[in-house]
Design a protein around this motif. Structure first.
Motif, PDB file in Angstrom:
ATOM      1  N   HIS A 177       0.836  -1.206   0.000  1.00 28.53           N
ATOM      2  CA  HIS A 177       0.000   0.000   0.000  1.00 28.53           C
ATOM      3  C   HIS A 177       0.867   1.250   0.000  1.00 28.53           C
ATOM      4  N   PHE A 178       1.984   1.165   0.717  1.00 31.45           N
ATOM      5  CA  PHE A 178       2.924   2.300   0.721  1.00 31.45           C
ATOM      6  C   PHE A 178       3.414   2.546  -0.707  1.00 31.45           C
ATOM      7  N   SER A 179       3.772   1.461  -1.374  1.00 28.65           N
ATOM      8  CA  SER A 179       4.296   1.585  -2.748  1.00 28.65           C
ATOM      9  C   SER A 179       3.231   2.141  -3.690  1.00 28.65           C
ATOM     10  N   LEU A 180       1.973   1.728  -3.489  1.00 35.91           N
ATOM     11  CA  LEU A 180       0.893   2.236  -4.346  1.00 35.91           C
ATOM     12  C   LEU A 180       0.723   3.744  -4.153  1.00 35.91           C
ATOM     13  N   VAL A 181       0.851   4.195  -2.906  1.00 33.20           N
ATOM     14  CA  VAL A 181       0.726   5.632  -2.631  1.00 33.20           C
ATOM     15  C   VAL A 181       1.903   6.383  -3.266  1.00 33.20           C
ATOM     16  N   VAL A 182       3.107   5.828  -3.156  1.00 30.78           N
ATOM     17  CA  VAL A 182       4.293   6.456  -3.762  1.00 30.78           C
ATOM     18  C   VAL A 182       4.114   6.508  -5.276  1.00 30.78           C
ATOM     19  N   ALA A 183       3.656   5.390  -5.861  1.00 30.67           N
ATOM     20  CA  ALA A 183       3.465   5.330  -7.323  1.00 30.67           C
ATOM     21  C   ALA A 183       2.485   6.412  -7.768  1.00 30.67           C
ATOM     22  N   GLY A 184       1.374   6.565  -7.036  1.00 26.98           N
ATOM     23  CA  GLY A 184       0.354   7.560  -7.367  1.00 26.98           C
ATOM     24  C   GLY A 184       0.878   8.985  -7.210  1.00 26.98           C
ATOM     25  N   SER A 185       1.573   9.233  -6.120  1.00 28.01           N
ATOM     26  CA  SER A 185       2.034  10.603  -5.832  1.00 28.01           C
ATOM     27  C   SER A 185       3.134  11.056  -6.779  1.00 28.01           C
ATOM     28  N   TYR A 186       4.011  10.135  -7.155  1.00 33.58           N
ATOM     29  CA  TYR A 186       5.174  10.504  -7.967  1.00 33.58           C
ATOM     30  C   TYR A 186       5.018  10.118  -9.443  1.00 33.58           C
ATOM     31  N   LYS A 187       3.805   9.595  -9.775  1.00 31.01           N
ATOM     32  CA  LYS A 187       3.523   9.151 -11.161  1.00 31.01           C
ATOM     33  C   LYS A 187       4.591   8.160 -11.648  1.00 31.01           C
ATOM     34  N   MET A 188       4.797   7.148 -10.827  1.00 38.42           N
ATOM     35  CA  MET A 188       5.786   6.101 -11.155  1.00 38.42           C
ATOM     36  C   MET A 188       5.050   4.779 -11.335  1.00 38.42           C
ATOM     37  N   LYS A 197      11.074   3.645  -2.673  1.00 43.36           N
ATOM     38  CA  LYS A 197      10.681   3.571  -1.265  1.00 43.36           C
ATOM     39  C   LYS A 197      11.769   2.931  -0.396  1.00 43.36           C
ATOM     40  N   ARG A 198      12.515   1.981  -0.972  1.00 49.59           N
ATOM     41  CA  ARG A 198      13.554   1.279  -0.199  1.00 49.59           C
ATOM     42  C   ARG A 198      14.826   2.119  -0.024  1.00 49.59           C
ATOM     43  N   ASP A 199      14.912   3.231  -0.775  1.00 49.64           N
ATOM     44  CA  ASP A 199      16.098   4.079  -0.701  1.00 49.64           C
ATOM     45  C   ASP A 199      16.006   4.955   0.558  1.00 49.64           C
ATOM     46  N   THR A 200      16.839   4.656   1.543  1.00 50.85           N
ATOM     47  CA  THR A 200      16.716   5.348   2.842  1.00 50.85           C
ATOM     48  C   THR A 200      16.957   6.857   2.716  1.00 50.85           C
ATOM     49  N   SER A 201      17.703   7.279   1.696  1.00 49.41           N
ATOM     50  CA  SER A 201      17.944   8.723   1.554  1.00 49.41           C
ATOM     51  C   SER A 201      16.660   9.459   1.158  1.00 49.41           C
ATOM     52  N   LYS A 202      15.639   8.733   0.712  1.00 50.04           N
ATOM     53  CA  LYS A 202      14.364   9.350   0.308  1.00 50.04           C
ATOM     54  C   LYS A 202      13.345   9.334   1.447  1.00 50.04           C
ATOM     55  N   HIS A 203      13.663   8.687   2.554  1.00 46.84           N
ATOM     56  CA  HIS A 203      12.660   8.471   3.603  1.00 46.84           C
ATOM     57  C   HIS A 203      12.115   9.757   4.218  1.00 46.84           C
ATOM     58  N   LYS A 204      12.974  10.774   4.337  1.00 45.57           N
ATOM     59  CA  LYS A 204      12.548  12.035   4.960  1.00 45.57           C
ATOM     60  C   LYS A 204      11.409  12.685   4.165  1.00 45.57           C
ATOM     61  N   GLU A 205      11.544  12.663   2.835  1.00 46.04           N
ATOM     62  CA  GLU A 205      10.478  13.253   2.017  1.00 46.04           C
ATOM     63  C   GLU A 205       9.279  12.293   1.939  1.00 46.04           C
ATOM     64  N   LEU A 206       9.554  10.984   1.933  1.00 41.38           N
ATOM     65  CA  LEU A 206       8.483  10.008   1.758  1.00 41.38           C
ATOM     66  C   LEU A 206       7.548   9.924   2.961  1.00 41.38           C
ATOM     67  N   ILE A 207       8.113  10.113   4.153  1.00 35.02           N
ATOM     68  CA  ILE A 207       7.299   9.944   5.368  1.00 35.02           C
ATOM     69  C   ILE A 207       6.136  10.943   5.389  1.00 35.02           C
ATOM     70  N   VAL A 208       6.321  12.100   4.736  1.00 33.54           N
ATOM     71  CA  VAL A 208       5.257  13.107   4.661  1.00 33.54           C
ATOM     72  C   VAL A 208       4.114  12.570   3.778  1.00 33.54           C
ATOM     73  N   VAL A 209       4.507  12.006   2.637  1.00 34.10           N
ATOM     74  CA  VAL A 209       3.528  11.472   1.680  1.00 34.10           C
ATOM     75  C   VAL A 209       2.814  10.249   2.275  1.00 34.10           C
ATOM     76  N   LEU A 210       3.575   9.470   3.051  1.00 42.55           N
ATOM     77  CA  LEU A 210       3.046   8.192   3.543  1.00 42.55           C
ATOM     78  C   LEU A 210       2.359   8.280   4.908  1.00 42.55           C
ATOM     79  N   LYS A 211       2.351   9.472   5.495  1.00 42.43           N
ATOM     80  CA  LYS A 211       1.788   9.663   6.836  1.00 42.43           C
ATOM     81  C   LYS A 211       0.354   9.088   6.971  1.00 42.43           C
ATOM     82  N   PRO A 212      -0.560   9.355   6.009  1.00 45.00           N
ATOM     83  CA  PRO A 212      -1.916   8.819   6.167  1.00 45.00           C
ATOM     84  C   PRO A 212      -1.956   7.276   6.242  1.00 45.00           C
ATOM     85  N   VAL A 213      -1.085   6.599   5.475  1.00 46.18           N
ATOM     86  CA  VAL A 213      -1.078   5.121   5.524  1.00 46.18           C
ATOM     87  C   VAL A 213      -0.547   4.648   6.878  1.00 46.18           C
TER      88      VAL A 213
END
Ligand code: ATP
Length: 275
Positions: A177-188, A197-213
């Motif tokens: 579900h996290f990946s589906l949200v990332v795919a939708g938000s970033y058009k990937m 999502k597995r790239d830890t250097s992206k986690h700071k920005e991703l946690i904002v997008v993934l907060k609702p999940v």
């Protein structure tokens, strides 16, 4: 005695040693080796302990041969476990004979049989088949708390009372579900989102997008632990690697929330300790 953050230090030391031996195995001879085989949805992990139950080697590979505890590619699963076993045997210059494995909560007899057959089909003698939360608790040592295993397809919530598992549930929200949200938000595409999502250097920005999940997972945890004595929430599983997930869960549940330095390795090490 209840597990505190201090006790997680022991677990973290074990995990940190395991991360080291994945890179640089310890070749000192041992009278026996114990292997933990963790067949995950996203990743297959082999953890090898020596006669003193200290990590000496380990290996893992991302694979799509298991889905939510069900072996969906039986031949593929055997092949990967066999290859990882051979790779570790070559490094340690010994045959790895004994292995233990674990089954997710709620796995039926047929699926647990398939997991047994994969481990035996890869050439191991299976000495123990335990449930995943019990395995994780071999290294977490929780007395009264909840192990929350946020995997790929599902989140397993296990409540421990005086060190015994008293309730286990598996809820259908997880890393997918996290990946589906990332795919939708970033058009990937989904596969691109998985890697991003597995790239830890992206986690700071991703946690904002993934907060609702994450908040949804927190609400699921609250619903499931209602009425139980839960002094701490302990996160394991691949999705728990997401940086900051523990803060959101703690804020929403008002329960101290901890995670080991690498949440993906608690279960395989616990499995190996049970071998
Ligand atoms: P399930 O319980 O659904 O069967 P599993 O226990 O087999 O799953 P794990 O291997 O624990 O699953 O976790 C898989 C999930 O973890 C995947 O969604 C994957 O994308 C995610 N994941 C793995 N590494 C990371 C990371 N570094 N950061 C964020 N998510 C990650």
């Amino acid at each position: 005695m209840t597990t505190t953050k201090l006790d997680l230090n022991q677990c973290n030391q074990l995990i940190s040693k395991f991360e080291q031996v994945i890179k640089t195995p310890i070749k000192t001879p041992s009278s026996v080796y114990y292997t933990g085989v963790d067949l995950g949805t996203a990743c297959i992990v082999l953890a090898v302990l020596d006669e003193n139950y200290e990590p000496v080697a380990g290996s893992y590979r991302y694979a799509n041969v298991v889905k939510d505890g069900m072996v969906v590619d039986y031949i593929g699963a055997i092949k990967i476990v066999r290859e990882l076993k051979a790779e570790l045997e070559e490094i340690l210059e010994t045959e790895l004979v004994y292995a233990a494995a674990a089954i997710p909560p709620g796995t039926n007899e047929l699926d647990s049989g398939a997991i047994r057959n994969v481990v035996e089909g890869a050439g191991f003698e299976l000495t123990a088949l335990l449930d995943e939360p019990t395995a994780a608790n071999q290294v977490l040592n929780i007395e009264n708390g909840a192990v929350v295993d946020i995997g790929g397809g599902t989140t397993g919530i296990s409540i421990l009372n005086q060190g015994e598992v008293v309730k286990v549930v598996d809820e259908a929200t997880g890393g997918t579900h996290f990946s589906l949200v990332v795919a939708g938000s970033y058009k990937m595409s989904f596969d691109e989102a998985e890697l991003y999502k597995r790239d830890t250097s992206k986690h700071k920005e991703l946690i904002v997008v993934l907060k609702p999940v994450v908040e949804k997972i927190a609400s699921i945890i609250l619903r499931q632990i209602n009425g139980y004595k839960v002094e701490g929430i302990y996160l394991v599983g691949g999705t728990a690697c997401l940086g900051g997930i523990e803060n959101i869960i703690e804020k929403n549940t008002h329960i101290p929330t901890f995670k080991p330095i690498n949440p993906m390795f608690a279960t395989p090490l616990g499995i190996a300790k049970s071998c």
